[in-house]
Enzyme design. Structure first.
Site, short mmCIF file in Angstrom:
data_model
loop_
_atom_site.label_atom_id
_atom_site.label_comp_id
_atom_site.label_asym_id
_atom_site.label_seq_id
_atom_site.Cartn_x
_atom_site.Cartn_y
_atom_site.Cartn_z
N CYS A 338 -36.27 -11.99 -69.96
CA CYS A 338 -35.67 -13.25 -70.40
C CYS A 338 -34.38 -12.99 -71.20
CB CYS A 338 -36.68 -14.09 -71.17
SG CYS A 338 -36.20 -15.84 -71.26
N HIS A 448 -41.66 -14.51 -68.15
CA HIS A 448 -42.64 -14.07 -69.14
C HIS A 448 -44.00 -13.95 -68.45
CE1 HIS A 448 -39.85 -14.63 -72.41
NE2 HIS A 448 -39.64 -15.89 -72.05
#
Length: 524
Positions: A338, A448
């Site tokens: 991310c 994630h």
């Protein structure tokens, strides 16, 4: 059984989250329809719920303890700190504003109603609702805007159990002082105490607990021992201490360990992404904030960040950026997740989060990132490349275009989007998109939870081991991250059942606060 309870703490990280999870799992095992609730959370560890919105990760774990899917109902207000003074305000899973302490006041009446409505809805649907406080109710400077501690307890008539962490020292003073500093009306709701993380002989503590009862009129419902095998999703950055190991490393199956350095960014988010790696035998994961700690690591992970540009600047100031560039030039493994993925790009154009405009990234991937509204929130399924093992358990050379494709899953929470990529994609998603980047020994993804895809994680670790020259590292074939989390929740429930007075706990839930409890006076 019908009722509700608030579990508050004398400090942050006292153990509220795990006690709530343990009580929820214990009640669920007994057939009680139970739900968790945290009115307001401040954490950058979040997850995308089944309804496609964002909640604190601790509440997702607590929902799992109850046998429920995560929902915004369990955490209606989430604050995600982006700096020391300002946080993103997420209401019912959607980002609605960026606020400081003072301008948060203008939201308080609306948020009180949101919280009250969601809690009332849960109490109508479930037998029991176990609520978690935030920080400490002793923060009396925040009492006027309190949504999660005594403000919630008084508005909803909730009995409160106060948890203290004895491992920090001074727990008896913490418990007594927390009660004493509260307003008399708030004190009346404090129904008992729980001591957490005790090491040693409980008989040595008992005289102090007896005296605490004499002074306050409130019982201690139990003393939970320090559980060395317990390590589940950290609520916030307090769980990511530099040089501290992640989890409990288990001996390798082969002749060599695989070492992982996870960079402890100042505004780290979703730090729990590395826990899946730490579940593997022979994988040692540590948080680091010093470039010297990257030298001997087989893999470096740059995790998510709530403030990508600010944390990228920190990487440069500390010298970690230079260490990452040198590492990539030597074809030594790096994983960006991310915000960490975004930092590995050639350029970042951010007019949304930091307002810094176009800046240079680390250039380890042929990628440009552009920040834009709205925030991307979605759960993802897809497929990724395997790297099959030979008979001795190590990775076999393979043509990436011909290897098997195996299932992956995860979730996205970000503003930054790939505007251009010249590298091969890492993943193929079920919605037809590709995701992530691979360049040499550098991998990046916005997903994630990707490493919780067990089969994919095993294949990727084999490739990492080859790149790192660890031919003696052997990947286990039976590790399940989901099963590990289930076992942790059952361990919590076992601790609650063994070390707490469960009958007294059930009475507090069903009957509420005991009327006429003594009021303590500060300075008496």
């Amino acid at each position: 059984m019908k009722g509700a309870l608030l579990v508050a703490g004398t400090t942050s990280d006292a153990g509220k989250s795990v006690v709530v999870a343990g009580i929820c799992r214990m009640l669920a095992r007994r057939g009680v329809r139970v739900a968790p609730f945290k009115a307001q959370n401040m954490s950058n560890n979040s997850v995308v719920a089944l309804d496609g919105e964002e909640i604190g990760r601790a509440q997702a774990l607590q929902a799992r303890a109850c046998g429920l899917e995560p929902s915004v109902r369990f955490n209606p207000v989430l604050l995600k700190p982006g700096s020391d003074r300002r946080s993103q305000l997420v209401v019912l899973g959607k980002a609605v504003d960026t606020v400081g302490a003072k301008d948060y006041f203008r939201h308080r009446q609306h948020l009180r109603q949101v919280v009250a409505d969601e809690l009332a809805s849960l109490r109508a649907e479930f037998d029991v609702v176990i609520c978690e406080g935030a920080g400490s109710p002793a923060e009396i400077n925040l009492r006027a805007t309190d949504l999660a501690n005594m403000g919630l307890a008084r508005a909803a008539g909730l009995p409160v159990l106060l948890v203290g962490d004895i491992d920090r020292g001074g727990v008896l003073a913490h418990l007594f002082g927390t009660v004493a500093i509260l307003e008399p009306e708030d004190q009346q709701l404090i129904s008992g105490f729980i001591v957490n993380k005790f090491r040693g002989d409980v008989d040595l503590l008992r005289p102090g607990l007896d005296r605490l009862t004499e002074l306050t009129g409130r019982p201690t419902l139990g003393v939970l021992p320090y559980a060395h095998d317990l390590w589940i999703d950290a609520e916030d950055s307090l769980g990511t201490v530099a040089d501290a190991p992640v989890g409990r490393p288990r001996p390798p199956l082969g002749s060599q360990w695989l070492t992982v350095a996870a960079i402890r960014l100042p505004r780290i988010s979703n730090s729990t992404d590395v826990e899946a790696l730490a579940c593997e035998p022979g994988v040692s994961v540590r948080w680091v904030d010093d470039p010297s700690r990257l030298t001997d690591a087989d893999l470096v992970v740059v995790p998510g960040s709530k403030s990508t540009v600010s944390d990228l600047e920190w990487l440069r100031r500390t010298g970690i950026a230079d260490a990452l560039v040198a590492r990539a030039a030597e074809c030594r493994p790096i994983l960006g997740i991310c915000g960490g993925y975004q930092m590995l790009a050639r350029h970042i154009d951010d007019q949304v989060e930091s307002g810094s405009g176009r800046i240079a990234g680390l250039g380890l991937l042929d990628l440009d990132i552009e920040f834009a509204e709205p925030k991307v929130l979605r759960r993802i399924t897809g497929r990724g490349a395997d790297y099959p093992a030979t008979t001795d358990g190590v990775a076999a050379p393979a043509d990436r275009s011909t290897v098997a494709r195996i299932p992956v899953h995860g979730y996205e929470i970000h503003y930054g989007r790939p505007a251009r990529s010249g590298d091969p994609a890492w993943l193929e998603l079920d919605d037809g998109r590709t995701e992530g980047s691979v360049r040499g020994a550098v991998w990046g993804t916005h997903l994630h939870g990707l490493m919780e895809s067990d089969e994919f994680r095993r294949g990727w670790l084999r490739e990492v081991a080859v790149r790192a020259g660890r031919s003696g590292f052997v990947v286990a074939e039976d590790v399940s991250v989901a099963a590990e989390r289930e076992s942790q929740l059952d361990l919590l429930a076992d601790l609650i059942e063994k070390h707490l007075d469960v009958a007294a706990l059930e009475r507090v839930i069903s009957l509420g606060a005991t009327p006429g409890l003594p009021t303590l006076t500060v300075g008496r």
